[in-house]
Design a protein around this motif. Structure first.
Motif, PDB file in Angstrom:
ATOM      1  N   LEU A 189      77.382  69.256  31.502  1.00 50.17           N
ATOM      2  CA  LEU A 189      77.119  69.250  30.131  1.00 50.17           C
ATOM      3  C   LEU A 189      75.308  70.332  29.847  1.00 50.17           C
ATOM      4  CD1 LEU A 189      76.482  65.418  29.755  1.00 50.17           C
ATOM      5  CD2 LEU A 189      78.454  66.861  28.957  1.00 50.17           C
ATOM      6  N   ASN A 190      75.370  70.511  28.548  1.00 47.71           N
ATOM      7  CA  ASN A 190      74.372  71.669  28.308  1.00 47.71           C
ATOM      8  C   ASN A 190      73.180  70.382  27.688  1.00 47.71           C
ATOM      9  OD1 ASN A 190      72.450  73.143  27.481  1.00 47.71           O
ATOM     10  ND2 ASN A 190      73.563  74.126  25.720  1.00 47.71           N
ATOM     11  N   ILE A 191      72.482  69.756  28.678  1.00 53.21           N
ATOM     12  CA  ILE A 191      71.537  68.684  28.121  1.00 53.21           C
ATOM     13  C   ILE A 191      70.156  69.462  27.430  1.00 53.21           C
ATOM     14  CG2 ILE A 191      70.204  66.655  28.794  1.00 53.21           C
ATOM     15  CD1 ILE A 191      72.670  66.180  30.627  1.00 53.21           C
ATOM     16  N   GLU A 192      69.449  69.189  26.680  1.00 53.70           N
ATOM     17  CA  GLU A 192      68.247  69.525  26.092  1.00 53.70           C
ATOM     18  C   GLU A 192      67.495  68.218  26.316  1.00 53.70           C
ATOM     19  OE1 GLU A 192      67.854  70.890  22.047  1.00 53.70           O
ATOM     20  OE2 GLU A 192      69.198  72.477  22.393  1.00 53.70           O
ATOM     21  N   ILE A 193      66.443  68.613  27.212  1.00 52.21           N
ATOM     22  CA  ILE A 193      65.348  67.596  27.512  1.00 52.21           C
ATOM     23  C   ILE A 193      64.226  68.243  27.864  1.00 52.21           C
ATOM     24  CG2 ILE A 193      66.281  67.197  29.887  1.00 52.21           C
ATOM     25  CD1 ILE A 193      65.316  64.161  29.645  1.00 52.21           C
ATOM     26  N   SER A 194      62.955  67.734  27.322  1.00 55.44           N
ATOM     27  CA  SER A 194      61.751  68.287  27.614  1.00 55.44           C
ATOM     28  C   SER A 194      61.131  68.166  28.915  1.00 55.44           C
ATOM     29  CB  SER A 194      60.728  67.857  26.471  1.00 55.44           C
ATOM     30  OG  SER A 194      60.316  66.889  26.677  1.00 55.44           O
ATOM     31  N   ASP A 195      60.472  69.097  29.338  1.00 53.28           N
ATOM     32  CA  ASP A 195      59.765  68.720  30.727  1.00 53.28           C
ATOM     33  C   ASP A 195      58.793  67.509  30.645  1.00 53.28           C
ATOM     34  OD1 ASP A 195      60.714  71.269  31.463  1.00 53.28           O
ATOM     35  OD2 ASP A 195      58.642  72.391  31.474  1.00 53.28           O
ATOM     36  N   ASP A 196      58.147  67.208  29.492  1.00 52.89           N
ATOM     37  CA  ASP A 196      57.446  66.098  29.154  1.00 52.89           C
ATOM     38  C   ASP A 196      58.236  64.793  29.347  1.00 52.89           C
ATOM     39  OD1 ASP A 196      55.187  67.704  29.013  1.00 52.89           O
ATOM     40  OD2 ASP A 196      55.168  67.672  26.768  1.00 52.89           O
ATOM     41  N   MET A 197      59.337  64.835  28.728  1.00 53.52           N
ATOM     42  CA  MET A 197      60.230  63.714  28.944  1.00 53.52           C
ATOM     43  C   MET A 197      60.774  63.313  30.483  1.00 53.52           C
ATOM     44  SD  MET A 197      62.726  63.487  25.314  1.00 53.52           S
ATOM     45  CE  MET A 197      62.796  65.085  25.339  1.00 53.52           C
ATOM     46  N   VAL A 198      61.066  64.517  31.187  1.00 57.14           N
ATOM     47  CA  VAL A 198      61.250  64.348  32.454  1.00 57.14           C
ATOM     48  C   VAL A 198      60.212  63.633  33.280  1.00 57.14           C
ATOM     49  CG1 VAL A 198      61.953  65.398  34.533  1.00 57.14           C
ATOM     50  CG2 VAL A 198      63.183  66.246  32.380  1.00 57.14           C
ATOM     51  N   ARG A 199      59.180  64.194  32.965  1.00 62.55           N
ATOM     52  CA  ARG A 199      57.840  63.785  33.579  1.00 62.55           C
ATOM     53  C   ARG A 199      57.585  62.257  33.201  1.00 62.55           C
ATOM     54  NH1 ARG A 199      54.386  65.430  37.729  1.00 62.55           N
ATOM     55  NH2 ARG A 199      52.615  64.173  37.681  1.00 62.55           N
ATOM     56  N   THR A 200      57.722  61.902  32.045  1.00 62.05           N
ATOM     57  CA  THR A 200      57.650  60.595  31.670  1.00 62.05           C
ATOM     58  C   THR A 200      58.856  59.671  32.464  1.00 62.05           C
ATOM     59  OG1 THR A 200      57.201  61.065  29.297  1.00 62.05           O
ATOM     60  CG2 THR A 200      58.017  59.090  29.763  1.00 62.05           C
ATOM     61  N   ILE A 201      59.994  59.793  32.790  1.00 64.31           N
ATOM     62  CA  ILE A 201      61.010  59.206  33.555  1.00 64.31           C
ATOM     63  C   ILE A 201      60.440  59.154  34.992  1.00 64.31           C
ATOM     64  CG2 ILE A 201      63.274  59.018  34.426  1.00 64.31           C
ATOM     65  CD1 ILE A 201      64.108  60.605  32.048  1.00 64.31           C
ATOM     66  N   ALA A 202      59.907  60.316  35.435  1.00 63.45           N
ATOM     67  CA  ALA A 202      59.159  59.994  36.901  1.00 63.45           C
ATOM     68  C   ALA A 202      58.190  59.115  36.941  1.00 63.45           C
ATOM     69  CB  ALA A 202      58.979  61.663  37.294  1.00 63.45           C
ATOM     70  N   GLU A 203      57.366  59.270  36.103  1.00 61.11           N
ATOM     71  CA  GLU A 203      56.137  58.244  36.049  1.00 61.11           C
ATOM     72  C   GLU A 203      56.429  56.944  35.854  1.00 61.11           C
ATOM     73  OE1 GLU A 203      53.383  60.048  33.395  1.00 61.11           O
ATOM     74  OE2 GLU A 203      52.568  61.688  34.742  1.00 61.11           O
ATOM     75  N   PHE A 204      57.367  56.643  34.880  1.00 66.87           N
ATOM     76  CA  PHE A 204      57.842  55.431  34.589  1.00 66.87           C
ATOM     77  C   PHE A 204      58.790  54.646  35.912  1.00 66.87           C
ATOM     78  CE2 PHE A 204      61.457  52.642  33.690  1.00 66.87           C
ATOM     79  CZ  PHE A 204      60.999  51.830  33.069  1.00 66.87           C
ATOM     80  N   ALA A 205      59.342  55.643  36.877  1.00 66.08           N
ATOM     81  CA  ALA A 205      59.980  54.970  37.842  1.00 66.08           C
ATOM     82  C   ALA A 205      59.034  54.528  39.044  1.00 66.08           C
ATOM     83  CB  ALA A 205      61.027  56.051  38.490  1.00 66.08           C
ATOM     84  N   ASN A 206      57.729  54.931  38.999  1.00 71.44           N
ATOM     85  CA  ASN A 206      56.942  54.337  39.736  1.00 71.44           C
ATOM     86  C   ASN A 206      57.351  54.485  41.279  1.00 71.44           C
ATOM     87  OD1 ASN A 206      54.364  53.092  40.415  1.00 71.44           O
ATOM     88  ND2 ASN A 206      55.310  50.794  40.413  1.00 71.44           N
ATOM     89  N   GLY A 207      57.719  55.738  41.621  1.00 70.73           N
ATOM     90  CA  GLY A 207      58.184  55.915  43.042  1.00 70.73           C
ATOM     91  C   GLY A 207      59.562  55.499  43.556  1.00 70.73           C
ATOM     92  N   ASP A 208      60.308  55.215  42.497  1.00 70.94           N
ATOM     93  CA  ASP A 208      61.806  54.501  42.918  1.00 70.94           C
ATOM     94  C   ASP A 208      62.830  55.406  42.339  1.00 70.94           C
ATOM     95  OD1 ASP A 208      64.309  53.233  42.690  1.00 70.94           O
ATOM     96  OD2 ASP A 208      63.257  51.417  42.633  1.00 70.94           O
ATOM     97  N   ALA A 209      63.373  56.375  43.252  1.00 76.30           N
ATOM     98  CA  ALA A 209      64.423  57.299  42.894  1.00 76.30           C
ATOM     99  C   ALA A 209      65.565  56.691  42.134  1.00 76.30           C
ATOM    100  CB  ALA A 209      64.956  58.179  43.979  1.00 76.30           C
ATOM    101  N   ARG A 210      66.048  55.464  42.505  1.00 74.12           N
ATOM    102  CA  ARG A 210      67.334  54.712  41.847  1.00 74.12           C
ATOM    103  C   ARG A 210      66.908  54.408  40.265  1.00 74.12           C
ATOM    104  NH1 ARG A 210      67.049  50.884  45.061  1.00 74.12           N
ATOM    105  NH2 ARG A 210      68.577  51.896  46.557  1.00 74.12           N
TER     106      ARG A 210
END
Length: 441
Positions: A189-210
């Motif tokens: 897929l040609n997905i448009e998502i910003s670096d900030d949004m990816v970072r938000t997901i990473a921080e929200f996950a709180n260390g949990d890859a799943r």
């Protein structure tokens, strides 16, 4: 077409969630845990050399415990058996162990992976022990709970424990971009998502890859679809992350970590930290009465005579929790947490009891001095019970120079008041009392 139940490590292609599709098959693709699987690190060497011992992977959810087991399954020349502590009982364990023992006699090794090994009871864990001892199996267990508490000491002593840490935001960001670009993920897929949004997901996950991959998959699934691209908007992401789940196992290690953090923050006179840890517990669904009981204990254990109002206030907070419950009682517990944090501190009451307890346990037969024994009968009076007893209220000083401790401990000083808060006055008063009593000797 009939669907067969898939093993965790099957390679047959069926639709799987993103987290399963992205599960790495080699250590080179594994994200995080460089302290264990980085170049030259001990676990990497053991896996590369196919010399894995019986071991326990301990760490929070989503940090790679099961993934490491899968990598070992692909690398080892032993038979690999995947076991679930949720669905397997003693009967299944014994069947697998018998098969492993037969393989050992034929010169073949058997690696048994037990996911959520902390869910096995003592009898189930004991069933593994003789086979681990004589080398019939190599046991690999995965657990989110402290192995010291959840795994039998005999079994634990025969396993190496590897502690897996929560993934960093950088680790998760790397993983998320891999999911967006790779063929196994959303590379088609040609997905448009910003670096900030990816970072938000990473921080929200709180260390949990799943969790990170599940949120990303939800965001992509609900994204805006255009003819030439798929757009993840900030509104879509906001709905996906919503409210962080704070639920935790109230019998597990994190429960004790949080109450310890609350207790030690109050002890260190840090009201901000105390209120934060209190909120973490209450918002995760902790029983407010449990927290209140710990505060009642704290009021005497860590404050005591330095501020004797701490105990009735803590008891009042407990009663308020009992009357109102959550969420109304959160403010009462906050009131108590702040008061207990700001109160002067003294552990003299706890120290006094611990010292007296040691003497009481070692000298259980020490007799009560005759002068402070009760004498309700004539026989007791004839045996000198209560003889030379001085009623303190009959004296001008309202106290008597009378020995109240057994001879063996008559010079012991269990209570040693501190100098904080109201206890400073108590210390001065006690020194005056002791000086007066010595004056009559």
């Amino acid at each position: 077409m009939r669907m067969e139940q898939m093993s965790l490590f099957d390679d047959r292609e069926v639709y799987q969630p993103l987290a399963s599709r992205l599960r790495p098959e080699t250590l080179d693709d594994f994200v995080g845990q460089r302290q264990l699987v980085g170049e030259g690190k001990i676990l990497r060497q053991l896996i590369d050399q196919d010399r894995v011992p019986s071991m326990i992977f301990w760490g929070p959810p989503g940090v790679g415990k099961t993934t490491l087991a899968g990598i070992i399954a692909r690398r080892t020349h032993a038979e690999f058996i995947n076991f679930s502590a949720v669905t397997s009982g003693i009967k299944e364990i014994k069947e697998v162990m018998a098969q492993a023992e037969s393989s050992r006699r034929s010169g073949l090794r058997t690696v048994v992976f037990v996911d959520e090994i902390h869910r096995f009871n003592k009898a189930q864990q004991d069933a593994f022990l003789p086979y681990v001892e004589k080398g019939s199996i190599i046991l690999i267990g995965a657990t989110t709970e402290n192995p010291s508490f959840e795994i039998n000491a005999a079994l634990l002593s025969r396993c190496r424990v590897f502690v897996l840490q929560s993934l960093t935001a950088e680790d998760l960001t790397t993983l998320l971009w891999r999911a967006l670009k790779s063929r196994e993920g959303f590379g088609y897929l040609n997905i448009e998502i910003s670096d900030d949004m990816v970072r938000t997901i990473a921080e929200f996950a709180n260390g949990d890859a799943r969790t990170a991959l599940n949120v990303l998959e939800m965001a992509v699934t609900n994204a805006e679809i255009h003819p030439d691209r798929t757009v993840v908007t900030e509104e879509t992401l906001r709905q996906c992350v919503g409210k962080r789940s704070l639920l935790y196992d109230k019998k597990g290690e994190e429960h004790y970590n949080l109450i310890s953090a609350l207790h030690k923050s109050m002890r260190n006179s840090d009201p901000d930290a105390a209120v934060y840890w209190l909120a973490r517990m209450l918002e995760a669904g902790e029983d407010p009465l449990y927290v209140a009981r710990r505060m009642v204990r704290f009021a005497s254990e860590d404050i005591g005579m330095a501020d004797s109002q701490a105990l009735p206030l803590a008891v009042a907070a407990y009663q308020a929790c009992h009357f109102l419950g959550m969420p109304e009682c959160n403010v009462h517990l906050t009131h108590a947490a702040i008061y207990l944090s700001m109160a002067p501190k003294s552990n003299s009451a706890e120290v006094a009891y611990d010292a007296a307890k040691q003497d009481a346990q070692e000298m259980l037969a020490e007799p009560v001095p005759l002068q402070i024994r009760n004498a309700p009968t004539q026989l007791m009076k004839d045996l000198h019970y209560g003889e030379n007893y001085i009623y303190a209220h009959d004296t001008e000083e309202k106290m008597a120079r009378m020995q109240c401790l057994p001879d063996a401990v008559k010079d012991r000083e269990y209570y040693r008041p501190g100098t904080q808060g109201a206890e400073a006055a108590v210390k001065k008063r006690l020194e005056e009392i002791k000086a007066w009593k010595r004056g009559g000797q």
